[in-house]
Scaffold this motif. Structure first.
Motif, PDB file in Angstrom:
ATOM      1  N   GLY A  51       0.852  -1.194   0.000  1.00 16.51           N
ATOM      2  CA  GLY A  51       0.000   0.000   0.000  1.00 16.51           C
ATOM      3  C   GLY A  51       0.881   1.235   0.000  1.00 16.51           C
ATOM      4  O   GLY A  51       2.031   1.189  -0.414  1.00 16.51           O
ATOM      5  N   GLY A  52       0.326   2.342   0.492  1.00 15.07           N
ATOM      6  CA  GLY A  52       1.104   3.575   0.549  1.00 15.07           C
ATOM      7  C   GLY A  52       1.510   4.051  -0.832  1.00 15.07           C
ATOM      8  O   GLY A  52       2.668   4.425  -1.062  1.00 15.07           O
ATOM      9  N   MET A  53       0.565   4.069  -1.758  1.00 14.59           N
ATOM     10  CA  MET A  53       0.901   4.450  -3.145  1.00 14.59           C
ATOM     11  C   MET A  53       1.505   5.850  -3.184  1.00 14.59           C
ATOM     12  O   MET A  53       0.946   6.788  -2.630  1.00 14.59           O
ATOM     13  CB  MET A  53      -0.342   4.375  -4.025  1.00 14.59           C
ATOM     14  N   GLY A  54       2.659   5.961  -3.817  1.00 16.73           N
ATOM     15  CA  GLY A  54       3.391   7.220  -3.875  1.00 16.73           C
ATOM     16  C   GLY A  54       4.512   7.306  -2.860  1.00 16.73           C
ATOM     17  O   GLY A  54       5.261   8.281  -2.842  1.00 16.73           O
ATOM     18  N   ALA A  55       4.662   6.279  -2.020  1.00 15.25           N
ATOM     19  CA  ALA A  55       5.629   6.332  -0.913  1.00 15.25           C
ATOM     20  C   ALA A  55       7.003   5.794  -1.273  1.00 15.25           C
ATOM     21  O   ALA A  55       7.984   6.113  -0.594  1.00 15.25           O
ATOM     22  CB  ALA A  55       5.098   5.537   0.285  1.00 15.25           C
ATOM     23  N   MET A  58      10.167   8.037  -1.497  1.00 24.24           N
ATOM     24  CA  MET A  58      10.478   8.752  -0.254  1.00 24.24           C
ATOM     25  C   MET A  58      10.989   7.804   0.829  1.00 24.24           C
ATOM     26  O   MET A  58      11.830   8.195   1.647  1.00 24.24           O
ATOM     27  CB  MET A  58       9.255   9.520   0.237  1.00 24.24           C
ATOM     28  N   ILE A  59      10.495   6.581   0.867  1.00 22.92           N
ATOM     29  CA  ILE A  59      11.067   5.598   1.796  1.00 22.92           C
ATOM     30  C   ILE A  59      12.541   5.391   1.428  1.00 22.92           C
ATOM     31  O   ILE A  59      13.418   5.348   2.295  1.00 22.92           O
ATOM     32  CB  ILE A  59      10.295   4.262   1.750  1.00 22.92           C
TER      33      ILE A  59
ATOM     34  N   GLU B  60       4.670  12.863   2.067  1.00 21.51           N
ATOM     35  CA  GLU B  60       6.064  12.463   1.818  1.00 21.51           C
ATOM     36  C   GLU B  60       6.803  12.230   3.129  1.00 21.51           C
ATOM     37  O   GLU B  60       7.693  11.383   3.213  1.00 21.51           O
ATOM     38  CB  GLU B  60       6.811  13.565   1.056  1.00 21.51           C
ATOM     39  N   ALA B  63       6.506   8.770   4.672  1.00 27.20           N
ATOM     40  CA  ALA B  63       7.323   7.771   3.978  1.00 27.20           C
ATOM     41  C   ALA B  63       8.811   7.953   4.291  1.00 27.20           C
ATOM     42  O   ALA B  63       9.525   6.978   4.513  1.00 27.20           O
ATOM     43  CB  ALA B  63       7.075   7.844   2.467  1.00 27.20           C
ATOM     44  N   ASN B  89      -4.262   8.531   4.288  1.00 30.38           N
ATOM     45  CA  ASN B  89      -4.003   7.231   3.672  1.00 30.38           C
ATOM     46  C   ASN B  89      -2.574   6.770   3.920  1.00 30.38           C
ATOM     47  O   ASN B  89      -2.323   5.590   4.194  1.00 30.38           O
ATOM     48  CB  ASN B  89      -4.283   7.258   2.169  1.00 30.38           C
ATOM     49  N   MET B  90      -1.611   7.699   3.853  1.00 29.95           N
ATOM     50  CA  MET B  90      -0.212   7.302   4.009  1.00 29.95           C
ATOM     51  C   MET B  90       0.068   6.776   5.424  1.00 29.95           C
ATOM     52  O   MET B  90       0.998   5.989   5.619  1.00 29.95           O
ATOM     53  CB  MET B  90       0.713   8.463   3.666  1.00 29.95           C
ATOM     54  N   LEU B  93       0.746   3.124   6.221  1.00 25.49           N
ATOM     55  CA  LEU B  93       2.111   2.583   6.236  1.00 25.49           C
ATOM     56  C   LEU B  93       2.603   2.421   7.684  1.00 25.49           C
ATOM     57  O   LEU B  93       3.200   1.407   8.052  1.00 25.49           O
ATOM     58  CB  LEU B  93       3.012   3.550   5.470  1.00 25.49           C
TER      59      LEU B  93
END
Lengths: 200, 177
Positions: A51-55, A58-59, B60, B63, B89-90, B93
């Motif tokens: 999940g975490g679309m777009g992450a 940045m991870i 950002e 993440a 949503n993020m 994570l």
């Protein structure tokens, strides 16, 4: 390494990039890249995202800054990269030499119904990365270019950004471990040793 | 104390946060530009043991702190209340992987706010964190900032929790032009 379409086969490309990876950490964006890195061999230094679309990118940045002597590869899709496209600016400003981003670009949202992405309509991710200030970039379409791509990932002259145009056919689903706590803890242990579980 | 000058505590609370971040060994400070945090952000940029990471959008930061934790570094996210909704949503994570997470949030839209468009997110900031399982602590007076940040940092860096500290708009002062 070519599919019938004449484009690169995503799984064979992944296999080539991760062969003899050494101590390299791999973050895979959700969907097919996460299945791809698992299909070619699950590994404690893999972080396949569910999940975490777009992450993903940045991870990779946080990890690359924390572990400057270790290669960090973000392997993701065009849709995932587009959702977090601002990360290109954020990463370019911090200039982590050990971070590489490779976008496997099939020009579609393959996990969600094969709708076309912006790259299908001419949006140029390599140009966007260059515009952000990435000093090293590549655009890959042929198997003969893959050794140079792999060399660039390991060179440590980054941040490095590449797009590899791939065949859009879906591959067999190979699911990584499902429990995020296990995936992150095993990576921390692989990087930091057993003491990883005694500290945060 | 000179009665015409701001109380020393009012000047010092960003410095108190900086001292706590130093004490807890925070190495990555991700932020979205913010007037309330401006003094702290300047201090972080000037500190060689810390990485200041300016973001294009708040999620950002979730993440990048996950990546920091994977690599063995502690981090914090600085933002305004208006950015908390962007993170919802993020934060899955953080919840799915059990990452430690510390956010320091300056509040808008709750105390003398001139901009009505800040009110919808400011009035739902705590609820948005609550939706995603992030604990919320709050400081409204300068003298309680250091202990609140310290308590949150302990839960995050020793306990692995996800905690946000809300810095009230009354503390920061309503924005004036």
């Amino acid at each position: 390494m070519l599919a019938e379409s004449g484009k690169l086969d995503r799984r064979e490309l992944t296999r080539a990039l991760l062969e003899d990876r050494g101590e390299m950490v791999v973050i895979a964006g959700l969907g097919a890249p996460a299945w791809d890195i698992t299909a070619v061999g699950d590994h404690p230094l893999n972080l396949p995202l569910w999940g975490g679309m777009g992450a993903a990118a940045m991870i990779g940045l946080g990890l690359a800054l924390a572990q400057p002597n270790r290669r960090v590869l973000v392997l993701t899709g065009d849709g995932e990269m587009l959702m977090g496209i601002g990360a290109l600016a954020t990463i370019a400003v911090k200039k982590p030499r050990n971070l590489s981003i490779v976008v496997q670009d099939n020009e579609h949202y393959g996990e969600t119904g094969m709708q076309e992405t912006a790259t299908k309509h001419g949006v140029d991710l390599v140009a966007m990365a260059k515009g952000a200030g990435f000093p090293q970039t590549m655009f890959v379409t042929k198997p003969g270019e893959v050794p140079a791509l792999k060399a660039a990932i390991h060179a440590g002259n980054g941040p490095f950004f590449a797009v590899a145009k791939i065949d859009a056919t879906s591959k067999k689903l190979v699911l990584p471990p499902r429990d995020g706590a296990i995936i992150q803890a095993r990576m921390r242990e692989a990087i930091l040793g057993p003491e990883a579980h005694h500290q945060l | 104390m000179d009665g015409s000058a701001p109380a020393p505590a009012a000047l010092a609370w960003p410095d108190a946060i900086f001292a706590e971040l130093q004490r807890w060994g925070v190495r990555q400070v991700a932020y979205v530009p913010d007037g309330g945090h401006a003094r702290l952000i300047r201090a972080v940029h000037a500190e060689p043991t810390m990485r200041a990471i300016p973001l294009t959008t708040e999620e950002e930061g979730i993440a990048v702190l996950a990546g920091a934790a994977l690599g063995g570094q502690r981090g914090v996210l600085l933002m305004q209340s208006s950015g908390v909704g962007n993170c919802v949503n993020m934060l899955s994570l953080v919840k799915s992987c059990g990452f430690p997470f510390l956010a320091l949030v300056t509040m808008r839209g709750e105390w003398g706010e001139f901009n009505p468009w800040q009110v919808p997110m400011g009035s739902t900031t705590e609820a948005a964190f609550g939706l995603m399982g992030v604990g919320v602590r709050r400081a409204d007076r300068a003298e309680e900032v250091a202990e609140t940040v310290a308590a949150a940092a302990r839960m995050v860096f020793e306990g692995g929790s996800a905690v946000a500290v809300l810095l009230g708009q009354r503390l920061i002062g309503a924005k004036v032009f």
